[in-house]
Design a protein around this motif. Structure first.
Motif, PDB file in Angstrom:
ATOM      1  N   TYR A 195      36.221 -23.417  30.217  1.00 37.40           N
ATOM      2  CA  TYR A 195      37.259 -23.337  31.250  1.00 37.40           C
ATOM      3  C   TYR A 195      37.476 -24.696  31.915  1.00 37.40           C
ATOM      4  O   TYR A 195      38.616 -25.100  32.167  1.00 37.40           O
ATOM      5  CB  TYR A 195      36.858 -22.288  32.288  1.00 37.40           C
ATOM      6  N   ASN A 199      40.860 -27.317  31.873  1.00 37.73           N
ATOM      7  CA  ASN A 199      41.507 -27.655  33.147  1.00 37.73           C
ATOM      8  C   ASN A 199      41.450 -29.142  33.488  1.00 37.73           C
ATOM      9  O   ASN A 199      42.026 -29.546  34.490  1.00 37.73           O
ATOM     10  CB  ASN A 199      40.861 -26.859  34.288  1.00 37.73           C
ATOM     11  N   THR A 203      45.499 -28.418  34.074  1.00 38.36           N
ATOM     12  CA  THR A 203      45.441 -27.150  33.354  1.00 38.36           C
ATOM     13  C   THR A 203      46.346 -27.175  32.134  1.00 38.36           C
ATOM     14  O   THR A 203      47.522 -27.522  32.224  1.00 38.36           O
ATOM     15  CB  THR A 203      45.853 -25.986  34.268  1.00 38.36           C
ATOM     16  N   LEU A 207      46.620 -22.173  28.786  1.00 38.37           N
ATOM     17  CA  LEU A 207      45.894 -21.401  29.793  1.00 38.37           C
ATOM     18  C   LEU A 207      46.808 -20.957  30.919  1.00 38.37           C
ATOM     19  O   LEU A 207      46.720 -19.818  31.403  1.00 38.37           O
ATOM     20  CB  LEU A 207      44.740 -22.246  30.365  1.00 38.37           C
ATOM     21  N   ARG A 214      42.108 -16.580  30.536  1.00 35.07           N
ATOM     22  CA  ARG A 214      40.982 -16.892  31.422  1.00 35.07           C
ATOM     23  C   ARG A 214      40.000 -15.731  31.456  1.00 35.07           C
ATOM     24  O   ARG A 214      38.781 -15.919  31.396  1.00 35.07           O
ATOM     25  CB  ARG A 214      41.477 -17.191  32.842  1.00 35.07           C
TER      26      ARG A 214
END
Length: 351
Positions: A195, A199, A203, A207, A214
C-alpha cells in the motif's frame, strides 16, 4: 492542516510501541548466544536439503535427501510437540530420526553454539536492520507527521519487530500466542508495504480509481497470516504434503506482495521525469527497494519453485542487504516531504 490535525495525534501511541519493541529486541539480543546449532536444513515436507560442513548433523551422519520423521524423539508433523520441545540447551544431546533407503534410523549429536558467521548473518543483521527501521521510521514521522510518514512509521515498527531477535519464552502456551501474533503481523506488514509503495510519491491511478483494491490488499495477505496464526494456536498435526502446500501458498502470496511492491516503485520511477525522480526521492526509493527486497524475492521464489533445493551461493548472508530498505525509504520520504521549518510549523499551528 494535515500536519497538525490528522496525524500528530498518533505520536504518543507510536512512540510507546517503539519503546516496547526496543525492549523486546534488547531481551532477544541477550539470548542470541544461547541459540543451539545443529547444522542442517529441511524442506517444508521435511526432507533434508542441506548439511553444513563440520556441523553436528554432519558428524552424526545426516545426509541430503533423508526424510526426517522425528526431532528429539518428537514427530515433526506435530505442531504441539514442536512447542513442547522448547529450545535445546547448548551441549545437550539431540537426535534426528530419518527414513533412508527404505529403513528408519535415529542419529544422535550434541547441540553446538552457533558459528560466529551465522550469528552475524542472522541475528546481527536482524538487530542492525531492526534498529534502523525503528529509529528512522519514528524519526521521520516525528519530524513531519503526514499521511505518508504515518504509514511509513507503522510499516517500520512492524518490520522492526520482525527483524529484531525475539526473546526466548519458556512457556509453550505463551510461545504459541506470540507466534500467532507474529504470523498475523507478517500479513499486515506486507499489505502495508504494498500500500505504501502504491502511494509513494503519489497515489497511483489504479488504486485511486478502484476503492475495492485497497480492501483486497488488506485482506489477502492478512488472511493468510490469520491462517498461520490459527495453526499456531490450535497446534494440529500437519502432514508433509499439507506443510508443502502451505509453504507454496505462502511463497506465492507473500512473495507476490513483495514483487508487486517492487514493481510499483519501478513503475513510478519509469513514469517520472529526471527532475521528478530527484525532487520526490524516487531515486533513493528505487535503490532501497531493489537492493533491500530484491534478494528476498529471489530467495522466496527460488524455494517456492524448488522447495527441496539447497541454499543458493551465499544466501544466508543475503539478509544484510535489507539495511538498504529503511535507509532508502526514509531518505526518499524526507526528500519528498521535508520537515516544515519552525516558522512554518508555527503558522500552521495557529490556523
Amino acid at each position: 492542516m494535515e500536519w497538525t490535525t490528522n496525524y500528530k495525534r498518533y505520536k504518543m501511541l507510536l512512540s510507546i510501541l517503539a519503546v516496547v519493541f526496543l525492549i523486546w529486541g534488547a531481551f532477544g539480543a541477550l539470548g542470541i548466544t544461547k541459540t543451539p546449532y545443529s547444522g542442517y536444513s529441511l524442506s517444508p515436507d521435511n526432507v533434508v536439503t542441506q548439511v553444513r560442513a563440520g556441523s553436528p548433523a554432519e558428524a552424526a551422519g545426516l545426509r541430503v535427501g533423508d526424510t526426517v520423521t522425528k526431532i528429539d524423539n518428537r514427530p515433526v508433523e506435530s505442531v504441539a510437540d514442536w512447542y513442547e520441545r522448547g529450545r535445546p540447551a547448548i551441549g545437550s544431546v539431540g537426535s534426528v530420526t530419518v527414513k533412508r533407503n527404505g529403513g528408519e534410523q535415529t542419529l544422535t549429536f550434541h547441540y553446538a553454539q552457533q558459528p560466529m558467521a551465522d550469528i552475524l548473518a542472522s541475528s546481527g543483521a536482524g538487530v542492525l536492520i531492526g534498529l534502523a527501521f525503528l529509529i528512522l521510521g519514528l524519526m521521520v514521522y516525528l519530524k513531519n507527521p503526514t499521511r505518508l510518514s504515518t504509514i511509513f512509521c507503522e510499516l517500520s515498527l512492524m518490520l522492526a519487530l520482525l527483524y529484531l531477535p525475539a526473546p526466548y519464552i519458556a512457556s509453550p502456551g505463551i510461545r504459541r500466542v506470540t507466534s500467532a501474533v507474529i504470523s498475523l503481523i507478517v500479513g499486515v506488514m506486507l499489505a502495508t508495504l504494498l500500500y505504501y509503495c502504491l502511494n509513494f510519491p503519489r497515489t497511483k491511478e489504479v488504486l485511486a480509481s478502484r476503492p475495492w483494491l485497497r480492501q483486497a490488499i488488506f485482506v489477502i495477505a492478512p488472511l493468510l497470516g490469520l491462517v498461520f496464526a490459527l495453526i499456531n494456536l490450535a497446534a494440529p498435526n500437519i502432514s508433509a504434503g499439507n506443510s508443502l502446500l502451505l509453504s507454496i501458498l505462502a511463497g506465492v502470496i507473500y512473495g507476490g506482495y513483495i514483487l508487486l511492491a517492487i514493481m510499483a516503485v519501478i513503475d513510478s520511477y519509469l513514469k517520472s521525469s529526471a527532475e521528478e525522480r530527484s525532487a520526490s526521492g524516487l531515486n533513493l526509493m528505487l535503490l532501497g527497494v531493489v537492493v533491500g527486497l530484491g534478494p528476498l524475492v529471489i530467495s522466496i521464489l527460488y524455494h517456492t519453485i524448488l522447495p527441496r533445493a539447497g541454499d543458493l551461493p551465499g544466501e544466508r548472508f543475503w539478509g544484510i542487504t535489507g539495511i538498504a530498505l529503511p535507509i532508502g525509504l526514509a531518505l526518499a520520504l524526507m526528500k519528498h516531504e521535508p520537515a516544515p521549518t519552525t516558522a512554518k510549523a508555527g503558522e500552521e499551528a495557529t490556523t
